[in-house]
Design a protein around this motif. Structure first.
Motif, PDB file in Angstrom:
ATOM      1  N   VAL A  87       0.835  -1.202   0.000  1.00 48.60           N
ATOM      2  CA  VAL A  87       0.000   0.000   0.000  1.00 48.60           C
ATOM      3  C   VAL A  87       0.869   1.252   0.000  1.00 48.60           C
ATOM      4  N   ASN A  88       1.995   1.193   0.689  1.00 49.61           N
ATOM      5  CA  ASN A  88       2.894   2.336   0.760  1.00 49.61           C
ATOM      6  C   ASN A  88       3.391   2.769  -0.615  1.00 49.61           C
ATOM      7  N   ASP A  89       3.463   1.818  -1.557  1.00 50.09           N
ATOM      8  CA  ASP A  89       3.964   2.124  -2.901  1.00 50.09           C
ATOM      9  C   ASP A  89       2.963   2.907  -3.746  1.00 50.09           C
ATOM     10  N   VAL A  90       1.682   2.787  -3.448  1.00 47.88           N
ATOM     11  CA  VAL A  90       0.669   3.366  -4.343  1.00 47.88           C
ATOM     12  C   VAL A  90      -0.253   4.378  -3.674  1.00 47.88           C
ATOM     13  N   MET A  91      -0.216   4.485  -2.360  1.00 47.60           N
ATOM     14  CA  MET A  91      -1.183   5.338  -1.659  1.00 47.60           C
ATOM     15  C   MET A  91      -0.948   6.815  -1.948  1.00 47.60           C
ATOM     16  N   THR A  92      -1.998   7.597  -1.764  1.00 55.19           N
ATOM     17  CA  THR A  92      -1.915   9.054  -1.859  1.00 55.19           C
ATOM     18  C   THR A  92      -1.568   9.602  -0.478  1.00 55.19           C
ATOM     19  N   ARG A  93      -0.496  10.395  -0.413  1.00 52.21           N
ATOM     20  CA  ARG A  93      -0.014  10.860   0.890  1.00 52.21           C
ATOM     21  C   ARG A  93      -0.622  12.197   1.322  1.00 52.21           C
ATOM     22  N   SER A 108      -7.058   4.064  -2.796  1.00 51.23           N
ATOM     23  CA  SER A 108      -8.341   3.879  -3.472  1.00 51.23           C
ATOM     24  C   SER A 108      -8.261   2.698  -4.427  1.00 51.23           C
ATOM     25  N   ARG A 109      -9.400   2.344  -5.003  1.00 47.61           N
ATOM     26  CA  ARG A 109      -9.424   1.266  -5.992  1.00 47.61           C
ATOM     27  C   ARG A 109      -8.486   1.571  -7.156  1.00 47.61           C
ATOM     28  N   SER A 110      -8.510   2.812  -7.618  1.00 46.14           N
ATOM     29  CA  SER A 110      -7.663   3.173  -8.757  1.00 46.14           C
ATOM     30  C   SER A 110      -6.184   3.077  -8.393  1.00 46.14           C
ATOM     31  N   ASP A 111      -5.835   3.345  -7.137  1.00 45.33           N
ATOM     32  CA  ASP A 111      -4.446   3.212  -6.705  1.00 45.33           C
ATOM     33  C   ASP A 111      -3.988   1.760  -6.806  1.00 45.33           C
ATOM     34  N   LEU A 112      -4.870   0.832  -6.431  1.00 50.34           N
ATOM     35  CA  LEU A 112      -4.513  -0.585  -6.463  1.00 50.34           C
ATOM     36  C   LEU A 112      -4.267  -1.071  -7.887  1.00 50.34           C
ATOM     37  N   LEU A 113      -4.857  -0.394  -8.870  1.00 50.42           N
ATOM     38  CA  LEU A 113      -4.704  -0.806 -10.262  1.00 50.42           C
ATOM     39  C   LEU A 113      -3.445  -0.224 -10.917  1.00 50.42           C
ATOM     40  N   LYS A 114      -2.756   0.692 -10.230  1.00 50.39           N
ATOM     41  CA  LYS A 114      -1.574   1.332 -10.815  1.00 50.39           C
ATOM     42  C   LYS A 114      -0.490   0.321 -11.168  1.00 50.39           C
ATOM     43  N   VAL A 115      -0.427  -0.763 -10.412  1.00 47.94           N
ATOM     44  CA  VAL A 115       0.622  -1.759 -10.639  1.00 47.94           C
ATOM     45  C   VAL A 115       0.529  -2.366 -12.036  1.00 47.94           C
ATOM     46  N   PHE A 116      -0.686  -2.355 -12.621  1.00 46.33           N
ATOM     47  CA  PHE A 116      -0.861  -2.951 -13.943  1.00 46.33           C
ATOM     48  C   PHE A 116      -0.430  -2.018 -15.082  1.00 46.33           C
ATOM     49  N   LEU A 117       0.085  -0.834 -14.733  1.00 46.66           N
ATOM     50  CA  LEU A 117       0.644   0.072 -15.730  1.00 46.66           C
ATOM     51  C   LEU A 117       2.127  -0.202 -15.957  1.00 46.66           C
ATOM     52  N   ARG A 118       2.668  -1.168 -15.261  1.00 41.15           N
ATOM     53  CA  ARG A 118       4.091  -1.484 -15.352  1.00 41.15           C
ATOM     54  C   ARG A 118       4.474  -1.933 -16.760  1.00 41.15           C
ATOM     55  N   ASP A 119       5.645  -1.522 -17.205  1.00 46.87           N
ATOM     56  CA  ASP A 119       6.128  -1.848 -18.545  1.00 46.87           C
ATOM     57  C   ASP A 119       6.352  -3.353 -18.697  1.00 46.87           C
ATOM     58  N   ASP A 120       5.996  -3.886 -19.870  1.00 48.54           N
ATOM     59  CA  ASP A 120       6.132  -5.328 -20.124  1.00 48.54           C
ATOM     60  C   ASP A 120       7.562  -5.814 -19.942  1.00 48.54           C
ATOM     61  N   GLU A 121       8.533  -5.053 -20.419  1.00 49.47           N
ATOM     62  CA  GLU A 121       9.926  -5.498 -20.329  1.00 49.47           C
ATOM     63  C   GLU A 121      10.401  -5.537 -18.878  1.00 49.47           C
ATOM     64  N   ASP A 122       9.906  -4.600 -18.060  1.00 42.71           N
ATOM     65  CA  ASP A 122      10.244  -4.634 -16.633  1.00 42.71           C
ATOM     66  C   ASP A 122       9.715  -5.911 -15.988  1.00 42.71           C
ATOM     67  N   ILE A 123       8.495  -6.271 -16.363  1.00 41.84           N
ATOM     68  CA  ILE A 123       7.905  -7.501 -15.828  1.00 41.84           C
ATOM     69  C   ILE A 123       8.724  -8.710 -16.273  1.00 41.84           C
ATOM     70  N   ALA A 124       9.068  -8.751 -17.575  1.00 44.68           N
ATOM     71  CA  ALA A 124       9.824  -9.879 -18.104  1.00 44.68           C
ATOM     72  C   ALA A 124      11.166 -10.029 -17.409  1.00 44.68           C
ATOM     73  N   GLU A 125      11.842  -8.924 -17.174  1.00 44.67           N
ATOM     74  CA  GLU A 125      13.153  -8.971 -16.525  1.00 44.67           C
ATOM     75  C   GLU A 125      13.042  -9.529 -15.107  1.00 44.67           C
TER      76      GLU A 125
END
Length: 236
Positions: A7-13, A133-150
């Motif tokens: 949560v710390n990675d995506v929350m609004t401070r 928020s719900r939208s914050d939890l979805l931010k992780v799915f914006l990660r670049d494909d190559e970053d995921i692959a690595e």
């Protein structure tokens, strides 16, 4: 974003909050000014004691005519909110909260279980640290494909299968990971798929993994690769 996101990675401070004695019109003004649909409620020590949302305010309009007979006894709590004028009487308490170190999956479960759209984030002492928020939890799915692959190559493939002469291939398209290649121990395949699913940003995992090549000269009782074996029929 290596490792399990929290949560710390995506929350609004930066969060706007209100005190229990704030009046109805000021709640509405604050929500409009900050473009939010809910506000954490803090006591004098900065501890989260509740949440006031648009849903808590709407009964003021819904029951404007005071028609109890049409709505029945099940809505008496809302009727009481219709008469309320301060945050203390309007808020939902106790607040459902989450800590900064909680996983995104845990936060999502809390939201679903309690049917809320956001969670105040609190420290060990109960003081407000942010909001997720719900939208914050979805931010992780914006990660670049190559970053995921690595990360899949480093944290899953190398650890389970090593580098090898013919390493396991990792392809990622729109968050969907495909693992392909030959592995010496096919018993590791289910674990590889499970671990890949835990990598932040992964939407789905597909397997094109196969076992080692067979050698008919060394295993004469086994059919050659790609040769059909004896026909089998299903039995009851």
């Amino acid at each position: 974003m290596d490792g399990t996101p929290t949560v710390n990675d995506v929350m609004t401070r930066t969060v706007v909050a209100v005190r229990p004695d704030v009046v109805f019109k000021d709640i509405v003004k604050t929500m409009k000014e900050w473009r939010v649909s809910a506000l954490p409620v803090l006591d004098g020590g900065g501890h989260v004691v509740g949440v006031v949302s648009e849903a808590d305010l709407l009964p003021k309009e819904e029951y404007r005519e005071g028609d109890l007979g049409r709505h029945g006894q099940a809505h008496l709590a809302d009727v009481r909110k219709a008469d309320a004028v301060t945050v203390e009487d309007l808020m939902t308490a106790p607040a459902v909260t989450v800590q900064p170190g909680a996983t995104l999956a845990h936060a999502a479960r809390l939201m679903a279980r309690n049917r809320v759209k956001r969670l105040p984030v609190v420290g060990d002492d109960g003081t407000l640290k942010g909001i997720v928020s719900r939208s914050d939890l979805l931010k992780v799915f914006l990660r670049d494909d190559e970053d995921i692959a690595e990360e899949v190559r480093r944290e899953v493939v190398v650890r389970l299968f090593g580098t090898g002469l013919v390493p396991v291939g990792v392809e990622v398209c729109d968050g969907v990971v495909t693992l392909a290649g030959r592995v010496d121990d096919t018993r590791l395949v289910p674990l590889a798929l499970l671990l890949t699913r835990t990598v932040p940003g992964v939407v789905d995992v597909r397997s094109a993994l196969t076992g080692p090549r067979r050698h008919p000269d060394l295993d004469p009782d086994l059919p050659e690769e790609d040769q059909p074996g004896p026909e089998r029929t299903a039995s009851a």
